[in-house]
Design an enzyme around this catalytic site. Structure first.
Site, PDB file in Angstrom:
ATOM      1  N   ILE A 154       0.781  -1.173  -0.015  1.00 29.95           N
ATOM      2  CA  ILE A 154      -0.007  -0.076   0.023  1.00 29.95           C
ATOM      3  C   ILE A 154       0.942   1.222   0.104  1.00 29.95           C
ATOM      4  O   ILE A 154       0.645   2.220  -0.828  1.00 29.95           O
ATOM      5  CB  ILE A 154      -1.009  -0.117   1.196  1.00 29.95           C
ATOM      6  CG1 ILE A 154      -1.828  -1.144   1.048  1.00 29.95           C
ATOM      7  CG2 ILE A 154      -1.734   1.432   1.386  1.00 29.95           C
ATOM      8  CD1 ILE A 154      -2.783  -1.661   2.271  1.00 29.95           C
ATOM      9  N   ARG A 233      -3.728   0.858  10.849  1.00 31.42           N
ATOM     10  CA  ARG A 233      -4.670   0.160  12.151  1.00 31.42           C
ATOM     11  C   ARG A 233      -4.548   1.180  13.192  1.00 31.42           C
ATOM     12  O   ARG A 233      -3.516   1.983  13.528  1.00 31.42           O
ATOM     13  CB  ARG A 233      -3.800  -1.175  12.711  1.00 31.42           C
ATOM     14  CG  ARG A 233      -4.039  -2.553  11.825  1.00 31.42           C
ATOM     15  CD  ARG A 233      -5.512  -2.839  11.876  1.00 31.42           C
ATOM     16  NE  ARG A 233      -5.772  -4.066  11.031  1.00 31.42           N
ATOM     17  CZ  ARG A 233      -6.192  -4.169   9.854  1.00 31.42           C
ATOM     18  NH1 ARG A 233      -6.485  -2.998   9.136  1.00 31.42           N
ATOM     19  NH2 ARG A 233      -6.174  -5.210   9.038  1.00 31.42           N
ATOM     20  N   ASP A 257      -8.830   6.365   9.192  1.00 35.13           N
ATOM     21  CA  ASP A 257      -9.971   5.412   8.757  1.00 35.13           C
ATOM     22  C   ASP A 257     -10.011   4.228   9.790  1.00 35.13           C
ATOM     23  O   ASP A 257     -10.711   3.288   9.479  1.00 35.13           O
ATOM     24  CB  ASP A 257      -9.265   4.906   7.279  1.00 35.13           C
ATOM     25  CG  ASP A 257     -10.518   3.876   6.761  1.00 35.13           C
ATOM     26  OD1 ASP A 257     -11.629   4.219   6.698  1.00 35.13           O
ATOM     27  OD2 ASP A 257     -10.016   2.752   6.303  1.00 35.13           O
ATOM     28  N   GLU A 262     -12.010   0.581  17.737  1.00 31.68           N
ATOM     29  CA  GLU A 262     -13.006   0.501  16.766  1.00 31.68           C
ATOM     30  C   GLU A 262     -13.949  -0.714  16.591  1.00 31.68           C
ATOM     31  O   GLU A 262     -14.988  -0.664  16.317  1.00 31.68           O
ATOM     32  CB  GLU A 262     -12.421   0.655  15.273  1.00 31.68           C
ATOM     33  CG  GLU A 262     -11.674  -0.605  14.756  1.00 31.68           C
ATOM     34  CD  GLU A 262     -11.096  -0.378  13.501  1.00 31.68           C
ATOM     35  OE1 GLU A 262     -10.560   0.467  12.925  1.00 31.68           O
ATOM     36  OE2 GLU A 262     -11.161  -1.576  12.639  1.00 31.68           O
ATOM     37  N   HIS A 294     -13.253   2.575   8.602  1.00 32.73           N
ATOM     38  CA  HIS A 294     -12.405   1.497   8.201  1.00 32.73           C
ATOM     39  C   HIS A 294     -12.790   1.098   6.709  1.00 32.73           C
ATOM     40  O   HIS A 294     -12.961  -0.134   6.561  1.00 32.73           O
ATOM     41  CB  HIS A 294     -12.329   0.130   9.186  1.00 32.73           C
ATOM     42  CG  HIS A 294     -11.380  -0.779   8.999  1.00 32.73           C
ATOM     43  ND1 HIS A 294     -10.397  -1.268  10.085  1.00 32.73           N
ATOM     44  CD2 HIS A 294     -10.657  -1.036   8.056  1.00 32.73           C
ATOM     45  CE1 HIS A 294      -9.602  -1.942   9.688  1.00 32.73           C
ATOM     46  NE2 HIS A 294      -9.596  -1.887   8.406  1.00 32.73           N
ATOM     47  N   GLN A 295     -13.017   1.931   5.986  1.00 29.89           N
ATOM     48  CA  GLN A 295     -13.717   1.724   4.496  1.00 29.89           C
ATOM     49  C   GLN A 295     -12.655   1.846   3.334  1.00 29.89           C
ATOM     50  O   GLN A 295     -13.133   1.801   2.278  1.00 29.89           O
ATOM     51  CB  GLN A 295     -14.629   2.595   4.333  1.00 29.89           C
ATOM     52  CG  GLN A 295     -14.495   4.026   3.941  1.00 29.89           C
ATOM     53  CD  GLN A 295     -15.485   5.239   3.670  1.00 29.89           C
ATOM     54  OE1 GLN A 295     -16.119   5.768   4.427  1.00 29.89           O
ATOM     55  NE2 GLN A 295     -15.742   5.159   2.438  1.00 29.89           N
ATOM     56  N   ALA A 296     -11.281   2.119   3.760  1.00 28.80           N
ATOM     57  CA  ALA A 296     -10.252   2.292   2.736  1.00 28.80           C
ATOM     58  C   ALA A 296     -10.252   1.220   1.760  1.00 28.80           C
ATOM     59  O   ALA A 296     -10.227   1.488   0.592  1.00 28.80           O
ATOM     60  CB  ALA A 296      -9.100   2.726   3.348  1.00 28.80           C
TER      61      ALA A 296
END
Ligand code: NAD
Length: 327
Positions: A154, A233, A257, A262, A294-296
């Site tokens: 990434i 994270r 994100d 979470e 947490h939608q990346a």
């Protein structure tokens, strides 16, 4: 040959079925894996899990008693899995190492642009018919220094994107990625990256070593008015310190994100619940913070690739050539 698919969402079922050309008996269940739901894995040789599933020692021990032989993760990250418990029980854990690094890297770039150009403020002010430019003054990415922590799959795509903006790129990673050097990335020490970056983006895994990598000490070394982006994270950042430095302006923007606590919050509709997390509510109330759930990773391409690789991982277990097993 039954395999139970925990936390199965509608969008995953469709693709898992499509790629299941081997006709394995997939049992889809909506529930998350927990000690209470291990019984759903009875008669199953494997279980397939997402990051919301509990893969702690107790749960893994119970799965082993039931007869589960493998866990196929529908994720790249595996910080939620007690790998020693899996090893002790001879359970193979497989993951999807590289489903679409573009999805997360593009999202990180998106968070930067939304924050740097005040796009949410422009939208919400516009809904109130306030079209004044005064509160919307932003800054260019061109010639800014972007610090990338972790230049794996990434981080390297993110480097390419930031290079496209004409940013100067610094990186910290114990393992250099040669591909990044072609994007003008300069590998530097952690401290130098902190000192010189206008924007810092986190792309390393959460491990014992990286837990609270960004703590009070690290933040105090950063430039004033730095922007911090976390699509890695939540545990990479000490939330208490983050809030302190957001409040005193040292950190001017945060795009998050992922969030340390979470679990039990993200990936579900909490709109009718009381959120008993004061730090989260504080972060939400800060106008310089952008939180996404947490939608990346969440693109059609990612879901397709996750499902396809998961089926291939499951098949590899049965074929005995074990793909993408975590050591
Ligand atoms: P990767 O394994 O390809 O790259 C991780 C890089 O981090 C490696 O180059 C490694 O050497 C480096 N690293 C390890 N320890 C480090 C440290 N202490 N300091 C700096 N660098 C360090 O992983 P990836 O596919 O690029 O994913 C990175 C992380 O992104 C994952 O571990 C996961 O936690 C997170 N992720 C988030 C989402 C999301 O939707 N938000 C989706 C996928 C992955």
């Amino acid at each position: 040959m039954q395999v139970v698919i925990y936390s199965a969402k509608k969008y995953e079922r469709e693709y898992l079925k499509k790629y299941n050309i081997y006709n394995y008996d997939l049992i889809f269940v909506e529930q998350n894996l927990s000690l209470k739901t291990t019984e759903l894995a009875k008669n199953c040789i494997g279980c397939c899990c997402f990051i919301t599933d509990d893969l702690s020692e107790k749960v893994i021990n119970r799965l082993a008693e039931i007869g589960v032989k493998f866990i196929a993760l529908r994720s790249a990250g595996y910080d939620h899995v007690d790998l020693s418990a899996a090893k002790a029980n001879n359970i193979a854990v497989m993951r999807v190492p590289k489903y679409s690094p573009q999805s997360v890297a593009e999202f990180a770039a998106g968070l930067i642009l939304v924050l740097s150009r005040n796009i949410i403020k422009a939208y919400t002010n516009g809904l109130k018919h306030n079209f004044s430019l005064d509160p919307l003054l932003g800054f260019n990415l061109y010639h800014k220094t972007v610090g990338i922590i972790g230049t794996g799959n990434i981080g390297s795509v993110f480097a390419r994107i930031m290079n496209g903006f004409g940013a100067h790129l610094l990186a910290y990673d114990p393992i250099k990625n040669e591909e990044c050097e072609q994007y003008g990335v300069e590998y530097v020490s952690f401290d130098r990256l902190l000192r010189e970056s206008d924007i810092i983006s986190l792309h390393c895994p959460l491990t014992q070593e990286t837990f609270h990598l960004i703590d009070s000490q690290a933040i105090s070394k950063m430039k004033n008015s730095v922007m911090l982006i976390n699509t890695g994270r939540g545990g990479l950042i000490d939330t208490t310190s983050l809030i302190k430095y957001l409040k005193n302006g040292k950190i001017a923007y945060a795009g998050l994100d992922v969030y340390e606590k979470e679990k039990g919050l993200f990936f579900q509709d909490c709109s009718n619940k009381i959120i008993n997390d004061d730090e989260f509510l504080t972060l939400q109330n800060l106008s310089n913070v952008l939180i996404t759930p947490h939608q990346a990773f969440f693109t059609t391409e990612s879901i397709q690739n996750i499902c396809q690789t998961t089926i291939e991982n499951i098949n590899s277990y049965f074929q005995g050539n074990h793909l993408n097993v975590i050591d």
